[in-house]
Write a protein that holds these residues in place. Structure first.
Motif, PDB file in Angstrom:
ATOM      1  N   PHE A  34       0.855  -1.184   0.000  1.00 45.76           N
ATOM      2  CA  PHE A  34       0.000   0.000   0.000  1.00 45.76           C
ATOM      3  C   PHE A  34       0.894   1.238   0.000  1.00 45.76           C
ATOM      4  CE2 PHE A  34      -2.716  -3.079   2.429  1.00 45.76           C
ATOM      5  CZ  PHE A  34      -3.759  -3.174   1.520  1.00 45.76           C
ATOM      6  N   SER A  35       0.563   2.206  -0.812  1.00 46.24           N
ATOM      7  CA  SER A  35       1.421   3.391  -0.903  1.00 46.24           C
ATOM      8  C   SER A  35       1.397   4.220   0.376  1.00 46.24           C
ATOM      9  CB  SER A  35       0.988   4.252  -2.092  1.00 46.24           C
ATOM     10  OG  SER A  35      -0.266   4.856  -1.860  1.00 46.24           O
ATOM     11  N   PHE A  36       0.326   4.117   1.172  1.00 45.82           N
ATOM     12  CA  PHE A  36       0.244   4.920   2.389  1.00 45.82           C
ATOM     13  C   PHE A  36       1.110   4.370   3.515  1.00 45.82           C
ATOM     14  CE2 PHE A  36      -3.466   2.034   2.290  1.00 45.82           C
ATOM     15  CZ  PHE A  36      -3.281   1.309   3.452  1.00 45.82           C
ATOM     16  N   GLU A  37       1.676   3.183   3.325  1.00 46.96           N
ATOM     17  CA  GLU A  37       2.562   2.620   4.345  1.00 46.96           C
ATOM     18  C   GLU A  37       3.792   3.498   4.582  1.00 46.96           C
ATOM     19  OE1 GLU A  37       3.339  -1.719   4.306  1.00 46.96           O
ATOM     20  OE2 GLU A  37       2.105  -1.730   2.483  1.00 46.96           O
ATOM     21  N   HIS A  38       4.242   4.221   3.564  1.00 46.68           N
ATOM     22  CA  HIS A  38       5.413   5.080   3.702  1.00 46.68           C
ATOM     23  C   HIS A  38       5.201   6.148   4.777  1.00 46.68           C
ATOM     24  CE1 HIS A  38       7.434   3.509   0.095  1.00 46.68           C
ATOM     25  NE2 HIS A  38       6.236   3.468  -0.460  1.00 46.68           N
ATOM     26  N   ALA A  39       3.944   6.552   4.989  1.00 55.02           N
ATOM     27  CA  ALA A  39       3.643   7.608   5.961  1.00 55.02           C
ATOM     28  C   ALA A  39       3.152   7.057   7.289  1.00 55.02           C
ATOM     29  CB  ALA A  39       2.591   8.561   5.380  1.00 55.02           C
ATOM     30  N   GLY A  40       2.889   5.752   7.353  1.00 56.36           N
ATOM     31  CA  GLY A  40       2.427   5.168   8.605  1.00 56.36           C
ATOM     32  C   GLY A  40       1.006   5.547   8.981  1.00 56.36           C
ATOM     33  N   VAL A  41       0.170   5.930   8.003  1.00 55.23           N
ATOM     34  CA  VAL A  41      -1.219   6.265   8.299  1.00 55.23           C
ATOM     35  C   VAL A  41      -2.096   5.031   8.102  1.00 55.23           C
ATOM     36  CG1 VAL A  41      -0.837   8.643   7.552  1.00 55.23           C
ATOM     37  CG2 VAL A  41      -1.812   7.005   5.941  1.00 55.23           C
ATOM     38  N   VAL A  42      -3.307   5.091   8.655  1.00 55.13           N
ATOM     39  CA  VAL A  42      -4.280   4.007   8.498  1.00 55.13           C
ATOM     40  C   VAL A  42      -5.577   4.610   7.966  1.00 55.13           C
ATOM     41  CG1 VAL A  42      -5.555   2.141   9.606  1.00 55.13           C
ATOM     42  CG2 VAL A  42      -3.230   2.694  10.374  1.00 55.13           C
ATOM     43  N   PRO A  43      -5.815   4.542   6.663  1.00 57.94           N
ATOM     44  CA  PRO A  43      -7.038   5.117   6.092  1.00 57.94           C
ATOM     45  C   PRO A  43      -8.284   4.403   6.614  1.00 57.94           C
ATOM     46  CG  PRO A  43      -5.418   4.603   4.383  1.00 57.94           C
ATOM     47  CD  PRO A  43      -4.946   3.938   5.634  1.00 57.94           C
ATOM     48  N   ASP A  44      -9.399   5.116   6.550  1.00 64.11           N
ATOM     49  CA  ASP A  44     -10.683   4.507   6.886  1.00 64.11           C
ATOM     50  C   ASP A  44     -11.170   3.625   5.745  1.00 64.11           C
ATOM     51  OD1 ASP A  44     -11.289   5.974   9.466  1.00 64.11           O
ATOM     52  OD2 ASP A  44     -11.022   7.665   8.093  1.00 64.11           O
ATOM     53  N   ILE A  45     -10.880   4.059   4.513  1.00 59.75           N
ATOM     54  CA  ILE A  45     -11.310   3.355   3.310  1.00 59.75           C
ATOM     55  C   ILE A  45     -10.158   3.373   2.309  1.00 59.75           C
ATOM     56  CG2 ILE A  45     -12.997   3.299   1.418  1.00 59.75           C
ATOM     57  CD1 ILE A  45     -14.930   4.874   3.214  1.00 59.75           C
ATOM     58  N   VAL A  46      -9.968   2.252   1.610  1.00 58.27           N
ATOM     59  CA  VAL A  46      -8.918   2.148   0.594  1.00 58.27           C
ATOM     60  C   VAL A  46      -9.540   1.557  -0.664  1.00 58.27           C
ATOM     61  CG1 VAL A  46      -6.659   1.168  -0.002  1.00 58.27           C
ATOM     62  CG2 VAL A  46      -7.195   1.698   2.398  1.00 58.27           C
ATOM     63  N   THR A  47      -9.180   2.107  -1.816  1.00 57.06           N
ATOM     64  CA  THR A  47      -9.615   1.519  -3.082  1.00 57.06           C
ATOM     65  C   THR A  47      -8.414   0.928  -3.802  1.00 57.06           C
ATOM     66  OG1 THR A  47      -9.390   3.616  -4.305  1.00 57.06           O
ATOM     67  CG2 THR A  47     -11.534   3.127  -3.327  1.00 57.06           C
ATOM     68  N   ASN A  48      -8.595  -0.260  -4.350  1.00 58.23           N
ATOM     69  CA  ASN A  48      -7.569  -0.937  -5.163  1.00 58.23           C
ATOM     70  C   ASN A  48      -8.184  -1.420  -6.463  1.00 58.23           C
ATOM     71  OD1 ASN A  48      -6.602  -2.270  -2.105  1.00 58.23           O
ATOM     72  ND2 ASN A  48      -5.153  -1.073  -3.314  1.00 58.23           N
ATOM     73  N   SER A  49      -7.382  -1.437  -7.513  1.00 62.11           N
ATOM     74  CA  SER A  49      -7.767  -2.058  -8.780  1.00 62.11           C
ATOM     75  C   SER A  49      -6.491  -2.254  -9.584  1.00 62.11           C
ATOM     76  CB  SER A  49      -8.797  -1.188  -9.522  1.00 62.11           C
ATOM     77  OG  SER A  49      -9.268  -1.849 -10.675  1.00 62.11           O
ATOM     78  N   LYS A  50      -6.507  -1.936 -10.874  1.00 67.48           N
ATOM     79  CA  LYS A  50      -5.350  -2.048 -11.761  1.00 67.48           C
ATOM     80  C   LYS A  50      -4.586  -3.353 -11.540  1.00 67.48           C
ATOM     81  CE  LYS A  50      -4.664   2.700 -13.289  1.00 67.48           C
ATOM     82  NZ  LYS A  50      -4.841   2.497 -14.730  1.00 67.48           N
ATOM     83  N   SER A  51      -3.458  -3.339 -10.803  1.00 69.69           N
ATOM     84  CA  SER A  51      -2.634  -4.549 -10.665  1.00 69.69           C
ATOM     85  C   SER A  51      -3.132  -5.525  -9.608  1.00 69.69           C
ATOM     86  CB  SER A  51      -1.189  -4.164 -10.363  1.00 69.69           C
ATOM     87  OG  SER A  51      -0.518  -3.796 -11.549  1.00 69.69           O
ATOM     88  N   LEU A  52      -4.312  -5.283  -9.054  1.00 69.07           N
ATOM     89  CA  LEU A  52      -4.808  -6.156  -7.993  1.00 69.07           C
ATOM     90  C   LEU A  52      -4.939  -7.602  -8.460  1.00 69.07           C
ATOM     91  CD1 LEU A  52      -5.840  -6.250  -5.064  1.00 69.07           C
ATOM     92  CD2 LEU A  52      -8.133  -5.776  -5.953  1.00 69.07           C
ATOM     93  N   SER A  53      -5.367  -7.830  -9.702  1.00 72.00           N
ATOM     94  CA  SER A  53      -5.534  -9.211 -10.180  1.00 72.00           C
ATOM     95  C   SER A  53      -4.199  -9.871 -10.500  1.00 72.00           C
ATOM     96  CB  SER A  53      -6.418  -9.244 -11.425  1.00 72.00           C
ATOM     97  OG  SER A  53      -5.692  -8.820 -12.576  1.00 72.00           O
ATOM     98  N   GLY A  54      -3.174  -9.070 -10.716  1.00 70.19           N
ATOM     99  CA  GLY A  54      -1.843  -9.610 -10.963  1.00 70.19           C
ATOM    100  C   GLY A  54      -1.571 -10.020 -12.395  1.00 70.19           C
ATOM    101  N   LEU A  55      -2.611 -10.096 -13.243  1.00 68.31           N
ATOM    102  CA  LEU A  55      -2.407 -10.585 -14.608  1.00 68.31           C
ATOM    103  C   LEU A  55      -3.130  -9.727 -15.645  1.00 68.31           C
ATOM    104  CD1 LEU A  55      -0.809 -13.123 -15.660  1.00 68.31           C
ATOM    105  CD2 LEU A  55      -3.038 -14.208 -15.998  1.00 68.31           C
TER     106      LEU A  55
END
Length: 421
Positions: free
Chosen positions: A251-272
């Motif tokens: 997760f890109s927000f790991e660099h800042a050490g925050v914990v979002p309430d909601i996260v959206t993922n797509s694009k490379s999520l399926s891996g293929l």
């Protein structure tokens, strides 16, 4: 090369085939092959959809095995073995080691579907309509997501129908170095005459992809989280392009050490490259009524299968993340060198980004196009981003062999010199 049927029948809305006017037939990892047999190094990777490369053998084999056994392919939101495997991998390999506790929603299979669900959930949870978003943000082109997308090109394509429900504030760095743009946000929230309706949520990309590879600082993101907590506003991180390892963390927000309430993922999520999206939410926010937000393709078992394989093969330890960060440093160094040469020619240029999500800002879409067109002639597929397409953007596969990475960078450097000399 036969393109007549494609040019005659496909809508004028097409884009990538204009920049790369060949017929591609095969692909492996970071290389594309056209029907004439010419190979290209791929620094586009499906606009960030192919983080694990084209036809990744580890992930593809899981798909082939699944198909060979007559397993469920389309399952609405039935419980399936494929969904169970994916959720187990997500929970045990990704969420728990990071101390994250989220429920998972599967909306329609694209990024804009996930954003639509996230902002509607925030409004439903807080009983407020407004969503704060940021300059240069891109969150999709369906009407709800478009209301939080900054680029005028997309907003003008509604036929005059107004986009509503989003309030734009300046992103980190938008007003120049030395100005904390969150001062303005905090001032508006504390001023009852400031004109800002208290938002249900704030949606933010930690690295703005389509907006020009603008990376917010970790401290800025931490402060944004604090402001949201203080004012009972939900923090939504759009991790559609920057997630799944692109910045060197899952997760890109790991660099800042925050914990979002909601996260959206797509694009490379399926891996293929298969369409797949998800919304992660704190458990207490899961207030949906059954069927209240649905979609025919929210049970795409092929994507569950490949997504699980991607997580199982690449994220059980931190070795892959470290490799992405190492390659990102290589790209950063070379991009800085190219930007310095361009600046020496009297064109102000600079390098930016995080991990393997990097860009060179050359200040002009015309100049950036000259560079990317020459690069394609030389065997490199690379695109631009930013409000005027002024940023040459690298989104190469995270699995790219170092030889291909260096060759692609050599081509880009050569192409910049050919285009601008």
């Amino acid at each position: 090369m036969q393109t007549q049927i494609l040019e005659r029948m496909e809508s004028e809305v097409r884009t990538y085939s204009r920049s790369f006017p060949v017929v591609f037939t095969k692909a492996q990892n970071a290389r594309l092959t056209d029907e004439d047999g010419r190979e290209y190094i791929d620094f586009l990777a499906g606009a960030g959809t192919l983080n694990y490369g084209h036809n990744n053998p580890k992930i593809k084999q899981a798909l082939l095995d699944y198909l060979a056994e007559d397993n469920i392919i389309h399952g609405l939101d039935f419980w399936t073995a494929a969904k169970r495997r994916y959720l187990q991998a997500l929970d045990e390999i990704i969420l728990k080691p990071r101390g994250l506790d989220y429920k998972v929603q599967f909306p329609g299979p694209t990024g804009t579907n996930a954003v639509e669900a996230a902002i509607r959930l925030a409004r439903n949870a807080k009983k407020r309509h407004n969503i704060v978003t940021f300059t240069n943000g891109f969150h999709g082109v369906t009407m709800g997501a478009l209301a939080t997308t900054g680029n005028r090109k997309f907003r003008e394509a509604t036929g005059g129908v107004p986009t509503v429900g989003g309030s734009f504030l300046p992103y980190d760095g938008y007003l120049g170095d030395g100005t904390d743009t969150l001062d303005y946000f905090e001032k508006l929230l504390s001023d009852k005459s400031g004109g800002l309706d208290v938002p249900a949520g704030v949606i933010v990309e930690t690295v703005q992809g389509e907006g020009g590879i603008n990376a917010c600082g970790p401290e800025w993101l931490k402060r944004l989280e604090q402001i949201c907590r203080a004012h009972d506003i939900l923090l939504i991180v759009d991790d559609i392009q920057a997630g799944c390892g692109r910045t060197g963390k899952f997760f890109s927000f790991e660099h800042a050490g925050v914990v979002p309430d909601i996260v959206t993922n797509s694009k490379s999520l399926s891996g293929l490259g298969l369409p797949f999206s998800q919304v992660l939410m704190r458990p207490e926010l899961d207030i949906w009524k059954p069927g209240q937000y649905n979609g025919t393709f929210r049970g795409f078992a092929l994507a569950f299968t490949t997504a699980a394989a991607a997580i199982e093969n690449y994220w059980t330890d931190d070795s892959f993340a470290k490799e992405v960060q190492r390659k990102g440093d290589i790209v950063s160094e070379r991009f800085a060198r190219i930007a310095a040469w361009i600046s020496e020619q009297g064109i102000e240029a600079s390098e930016r980004g995080r991990g393997l999500m990097r860009g060179i800002d050359v200040g002009s879409g015309e100049i950036a196009d000259k560079i990317t067109h020459k690069a394609f002639e030389n065997g490199l597929v690379i695109e631009t981003s930013g409000q005027d397409g002024e940023v040459v953007k690298c989104l190469c596969p995270l699995t790219i062999p170092e030889e291909d990475l260096q060759k692609g960078l050599d081509i880009l450097e050569q192409s910049a010199k050919q285009a601008l000399s």
